[in-house]
Design a protein around this motif. Structure first.
Motif, short mmCIF file in Angstrom:
data_model
loop_
_atom_site.label_atom_id
_atom_site.label_comp_id
_atom_site.label_asym_id
_atom_site.label_seq_id
_atom_site.Cartn_x
_atom_site.Cartn_y
_atom_site.Cartn_z
N HIS A 225 1.01 3.94 -7.47
CA HIS A 225 -0.40 3.51 -7.03
C HIS A 225 -0.77 2.08 -6.64
O HIS A 225 -1.77 1.57 -5.91
N ASP A 246 -8.00 11.00 -8.26
CA ASP A 246 -7.42 10.67 -9.24
C ASP A 246 -7.82 11.22 -10.68
O ASP A 246 -9.04 11.11 -10.74
N ASP A 250 -7.76 3.94 -13.08
CA ASP A 250 -6.73 2.63 -12.72
C ASP A 250 -7.56 1.33 -12.80
O ASP A 250 -7.28 0.68 -11.96
N HIS A 262 0.01 0.07 -11.56
CA HIS A 262 -0.48 1.27 -11.02
C HIS A 262 -1.75 1.59 -11.81
O HIS A 262 -2.57 2.44 -11.54
N ASP A 329 -4.00 9.82 -5.49
CA ASP A 329 -3.00 10.17 -6.53
C ASP A 329 -3.02 11.53 -6.87
O ASP A 329 -3.63 12.23 -7.13
MN LIG Z 1 -3.82 6.59 -9.86
#
Ligand SMILES: [Mn+2]
Length: 404
Positions: A225, A246, A250, A262, A329
């Motif tokens: 990512h 996602d 993150d 990531h 993601d």
């Molecule tokens: Mn991610």
């Protein structure tokens, strides 16, 4: 049947199952005969296209040479050209299985001098996983290869006389996805031995900027990512929002200066001055949510919140006045359909839910760019990459829609 044994000027028609392969001016095949492909010259295509409606041979070639007759015989033997009175081939068309070049869906190659239109989307591979934390399984650098590999089952096709991609009819929505797209594949960002992560990400940004300067939009295939940071930095001439799909925010702390990985990539992105706000959709599991800590310009939605949200609530997820960058993601999907992602999470979105959500949030929006990250190969028929490819179709289709 041979021409020479038939009447001097039979009525002929081109086989309606003849299709061309995007990215090839010479390759074609019959939809009813998957696995059989033909290398044809441009002259032969031109000749065939004159029989789009049935015509007699003498109308098209009043005085055919022996060589022309030989070619026509060959075309008839291979069923590319049919006697009009023989009736059209029976049976439903079958999906093609044809080797195509290793570009997404056989897309056209992208060069810096390629001219583009508003329907131009450029796929760029980011084979990078140096931003993966040590406790997780490396392998996101294989994402572009494995997504392109599964995309071989979906070659983009053109009609005999048209340069417009037909697209893929979707059984649920009855929409024809990717219709009219001009899809290019720029290949992968080159990595030479010894390149530092920082230099590599800068190189990726430069590639994306070059695509942007040609007025095309990029779909980035990750990679872990952290590649999204390079993509968003490359677009710093514009202000926009970022919508992230996602399982994880993150938003981990930045342990020491400049350390990009990531799990903290969205904290870096959130701090960029041209990023107006960040919305993450699909979070779950054990993690601290930044909006609970009062982080400004940041909103998260869990899978459960999204499932129970009303249409009106969903319409308020993104700001109506903003352009968006979309980053997916693949772990936002349930681990059962993305077993090959870097950090799989259970209780995720089903593919149909994610597709519907993308459409609900982004239809009619101006999408400045998009990516799909954290895809790895898996031993379950590359189910992860297959899921990612469906997401790619959704994103490409949303990007080529004229903003409403
Ligand atoms: Mn991610």
């Amino acid at each position: 049947m041979s021409l020479r044994s038939s009447s001097p000027s039979p009525r002929l028609i081109v086989n309606p199952g003849l299709v061309r392969v995007l990215g090839s001016s010479t390759e074609a095949y019959l939809r009813a005969k998957p696995g059989t492909s033909f290398e044809l010259t441009a002259d032969t295509f031109e000749f065939l296209s004159q029989f789009r409606q049935e015509r007699t041979l003498s109308e098209v070639l009043p005085e055919p040479t022996a060589e022309q007759l030989r070619v026509i015989d060959e075309l008839m033997t291979s069923e590319l050209l049919l006697p009009a009175d023989a009736g059209l081939p029976k049976g439903p068309p079958r999906p093609p299985r044809l080797p195509v070049p290793r570009r997404l869906c056989g897309a056209l190659p992208w060069h810096d001098e390629t001219s583009s239109t508003p329907n131009a989307i450029v796929v760029l591979g980011a084979k990078y996983d140096a931003g993966t934390l040590e406790r997780y399984k490396k392998g996101a650098s294989t994402g572009p290869d494995v997504i392109r590999e599964v995309s071989r089952e979906y070659p983009l096709l053109l009609g005999l006389d048209s340069n417009q991609v037909w697209g893929f009819p979707d059984a649920n929505s009855r929409r024809r996805y990717l219709k009219g797209v001009e899809l290019f594949d720029a290949g992968d960002v080159h990595t030479s031995p010894g390149t530092t992560p920082k230099a590599w990400l800068a190189g990726l940004g430069a590639e994306l900027l070059a695509i942007r300067e040609r007025d095309a939009r990029a779909l980035l295939l990750g990679g872990d990512h952290s590649v999204t940071l390079a993509a968003i930095e490359a677009l710093s001439a514009t202000r926009f929002g970022v919508v992230q799909f996602d399982a994880h925010t993150d938003f981990a702390p930045i342990e020491f200066e400049g350390h990009i990985h990531h799990a903290n990539v969205m904290r870096h992105i959130h701090s960029l001055p041209h990023v107006e706000h960040v919305v993450v959709c699909g979070v779950r599991g054990f993690q601290q949510l930044p909006d609970d800590l009062g982080v400004p310009r940041y909103t998260s939605y869990s899978v459960e919140q999204l499932r129970t949200a009303s249409r009106e609530q969903l319409s308020n997820v993104l700001r109506p006045d903003l352009t968006y960058y979309a980053t997916v993601d693949v772990d936002v999907l349930d681990a059962s359909i993305v077993p090959g992602t870097t950090v799989p999470e259970t209780d995720g979105l089903r593919l149909a839910e994610l597709r519907a959500l993308l459409r609900t949030l982004l239809a009619g929006k101006n999408i400045i760019g998009a990516d799909i990250v954290e895809v790895q190969g898996d031993p379950m028929a590359n189910l992860t990459a297959r899921s990612a490819l469906q997401v790619a179709f959704e994103l490409i289709d949303l990007m080529i829609q004229p903003p409403g």
